[in-house]
Write a protein that holds these residues in place. Structure first.
Motif, PDB file in Angstrom:
ATOM      1  N   TYR A  89       0.829  -1.203   0.000  1.00  0.00           N
ATOM      2  CA  TYR A  89       0.000   0.000   0.000  1.00  0.00           C
ATOM      3  C   TYR A  89       0.865   1.256   0.000  1.00  0.00           C
ATOM      4  CZ  TYR A  89      -3.836  -3.157   0.969  1.00  0.00           C
ATOM      5  OH  TYR A  89      -4.744  -4.161   0.872  1.00  0.00           O
ATOM      6  N   GLN A  90       2.019   1.133   0.678  1.00  0.00           N
ATOM      7  CA  GLN A  90       2.910   2.299   0.697  1.00  0.00           C
ATOM      8  C   GLN A  90       3.435   2.604  -0.703  1.00  0.00           C
ATOM      9  OE1 GLN A  90       5.977   2.177   3.692  1.00  0.00           O
ATOM     10  NE2 GLN A  90       4.464   2.335   5.330  1.00  0.00           N
ATOM     11  N   ILE A  91       3.671   1.537  -1.465  1.00  0.00           N
ATOM     12  CA  ILE A  91       4.109   1.739  -2.851  1.00  0.00           C
ATOM     13  C   ILE A  91       3.015   2.468  -3.636  1.00  0.00           C
ATOM     14  CG2 ILE A  91       4.608   0.526  -5.023  1.00  0.00           C
ATOM     15  CD1 ILE A  91       6.004  -1.637  -3.210  1.00  0.00           C
ATOM     16  N   MET A  92       1.770   2.057  -3.399  1.00  0.00           N
ATOM     17  CA  MET A  92       0.655   2.726  -4.084  1.00  0.00           C
ATOM     18  C   MET A  92       0.543   4.173  -3.645  1.00  0.00           C
ATOM     19  SD  MET A  92      -2.254  -0.221  -4.101  1.00  0.00           S
ATOM     20  CE  MET A  92      -1.790  -1.888  -4.539  1.00  0.00           C
ATOM     21  N   MET A  93       0.798   4.401  -2.355  1.00  0.00           N
ATOM     22  CA  MET A  93       0.746   5.781  -1.865  1.00  0.00           C
ATOM     23  C   MET A  93       1.858   6.610  -2.493  1.00  0.00           C
ATOM     24  SD  MET A  93      -0.214   5.065   2.124  1.00  0.00           S
ATOM     25  CE  MET A  93      -0.111   6.771   2.639  1.00  0.00           C
ATOM     26  N   LYS A  94       3.008   5.979  -2.658  1.00  0.00           N
ATOM     27  CA  LYS A  94       4.121   6.684  -3.321  1.00  0.00           C
ATOM     28  C   LYS A  94       3.749   6.994  -4.773  1.00  0.00           C
ATOM     29  CE  LYS A  94       7.508   6.596  -0.147  1.00  0.00           C
ATOM     30  NZ  LYS A  94       8.146   7.779   0.421  1.00  0.00           N
ATOM     31  N   ASN A  95       3.057   6.020  -5.393  1.00  0.00           N
ATOM     32  CA  ASN A  95       2.621   6.223  -6.775  1.00  0.00           C
ATOM     33  C   ASN A  95       1.596   7.347  -6.876  1.00  0.00           C
ATOM     34  OD1 ASN A  95       4.277   4.199  -7.690  1.00  0.00           O
ATOM     35  ND2 ASN A  95       2.673   2.635  -7.696  1.00  0.00           N
ATOM     36  N   ALA A  96       0.853   7.525  -5.783  1.00  0.00           N
ATOM     37  CA  ALA A  96      -0.174   8.569  -5.779  1.00  0.00           C
ATOM     38  C   ALA A  96       0.421   9.937  -5.455  1.00  0.00           C
ATOM     39  CB  ALA A  96      -1.251   8.214  -4.754  1.00  0.00           C
ATOM     40  N   THR A  97       1.728   9.928  -5.188  1.00  0.00           N
ATOM     41  CA  THR A  97       2.402  11.173  -4.829  1.00  0.00           C
ATOM     42  C   THR A  97       2.949  11.848  -6.087  1.00  0.00           C
ATOM     43  OG1 THR A  97       3.049  10.163  -2.728  1.00  0.00           O
ATOM     44  CG2 THR A  97       4.217  12.170  -3.378  1.00  0.00           C
ATOM     45  N   SER A  98       2.683  13.113  -6.195  1.00  0.00           N
ATOM     46  CA  SER A  98       3.149  13.854  -7.373  1.00  0.00           C
ATOM     47  C   SER A  98       4.647  14.137  -7.269  1.00  0.00           C
ATOM     48  CB  SER A  98       2.375  15.177  -7.487  1.00  0.00           C
ATOM     49  OG  SER A  98       2.671  15.969  -6.357  1.00  0.00           O
ATOM     50  N   ASN A  99       5.221  14.665  -8.350  1.00  0.00           N
ATOM     51  CA  ASN A  99       6.659  14.929  -8.385  1.00  0.00           C
ATOM     52  C   ASN A  99       7.108  15.927  -7.318  1.00  0.00           C
ATOM     53  OD1 ASN A  99       7.076  13.142 -10.451  1.00  0.00           O
ATOM     54  ND2 ASN A  99       6.812  14.690 -12.063  1.00  0.00           N
ATOM     55  N   ASP A 100       6.204  16.809  -6.930  1.00  0.00           N
ATOM     56  CA  ASP A 100       6.585  17.768  -5.875  1.00  0.00           C
ATOM     57  C   ASP A 100       6.284  17.241  -4.474  1.00  0.00           C
ATOM     58  OD1 ASP A 100       3.937  17.894  -6.451  1.00  0.00           O
ATOM     59  OD2 ASP A 100       3.768  20.082  -6.411  1.00  0.00           O
ATOM     60  N   GLY A 101       6.059  15.912  -4.373  1.00  0.00           N
ATOM     61  CA  GLY A 101       5.967  15.275  -3.059  1.00  0.00           C
ATOM     62  C   GLY A 101       4.626  15.398  -2.366  1.00  0.00           C
ATOM     63  N   VAL A 102       3.589  15.681  -3.129  1.00  0.00           N
ATOM     64  CA  VAL A 102       2.266  15.835  -2.524  1.00  0.00           C
ATOM     65  C   VAL A 102       1.416  14.596  -2.826  1.00  0.00           C
ATOM     66  CG1 VAL A 102       0.149  17.199  -2.465  1.00  0.00           C
ATOM     67  CG2 VAL A 102       2.366  18.340  -2.626  1.00  0.00           C
ATOM     68  N   LEU A 103       0.933  13.976  -1.757  1.00  0.00           N
ATOM     69  CA  LEU A 103       0.052  12.814  -1.898  1.00  0.00           C
ATOM     70  C   LEU A 103      -1.383  13.312  -1.922  1.00  0.00           C
ATOM     71  CD1 LEU A 103      -0.681   9.739  -1.679  1.00  0.00           C
ATOM     72  CD2 LEU A 103      -0.476  10.004   0.784  1.00  0.00           C
ATOM     73  N   LYS A 104      -2.101  12.980  -2.988  1.00  0.00           N
ATOM     74  CA  LYS A 104      -3.483  13.445  -3.117  1.00  0.00           C
ATOM     75  C   LYS A 104      -4.454  12.299  -2.931  1.00  0.00           C
ATOM     76  CE  LYS A 104      -2.616  17.580  -5.731  1.00  0.00           C
ATOM     77  NZ  LYS A 104      -2.773  18.348  -6.955  1.00  0.00           N
TER      78      LYS A 104
END
Ligand SMILES: [Zn+2]
Length: 146
Positions: A89-104
């Motif tokens: 799930y953390q990998i998915m959360m990382k994937n959901a994070t934009s290049n500027d480090g914001v998780l949406k």
């Protein structure tokens, strides 16, 4: 209560039960003159348990220890399973994070959908990660990694 059952120990080391008053005869070595009454019981069930534990204390301890070890192993494998799930799930959360480090949140929701994950909610993952100090809320429905 009347004791009608007896736990008998034979000189050969075998323990067995008899009904009080019946002929004592070891069921292992057939000796009948070197047996002695250890304890009397009022129920055959209590006697049965006493016979079992008298005959095999080491064996019973061994079984109990083995069961404990097995449940420990089970607990451990469950934990590592959960852990591997969490990193998934953390990998998915990382994937959901934009290049500027914001998780949406909406991005994470769509990634979970893409992976056919229906029993885990994006909100729960975020709340868990927030609680663990991995991420911190930076805006409405947005988080940054710590
Ligand atoms: Zn015997």
């Amino acid at each position: 209560m009347e004791s009608t059952w007896s736990l008998i120990k034979c000189i050969c080391g075998h323990n067995f039960g008899i009904k009080k008053g019946s002929k004592i005869r070891c069921s292992r070595c057939s000796k009948n003159n070197e047996c002695k009454i250890i304890k009397n019981f009022s129920s055959s069930m209590d006697l049965g348990m006493a016979v079992a534990s008298a005959n095999a204390p080491a064996e019973i301890n061994h079984i109990i220890n083995n069961k404990l070890k097995k449940s420990e192993a089970k607990k451990y494998s469950l934990n590592s399973h959960e852990e591997s799930n969490m990193s998934k799930y953390q990998i998915m959360m990382k994937n959901a994070t934009s290049n500027d480090g914001v998780l949406k949140l909406d991005k994470l929701v769509s990634i979970l959908n893409k992976n056919f994950i229906e029993d885990v909610f994006a909100e729960d993952l975020i709340a868990k990660s927030e609680f663990e100090g991995l991420i911190i809320r930076s805006a409405h429905n947005e988080w940054t990694w710590l």
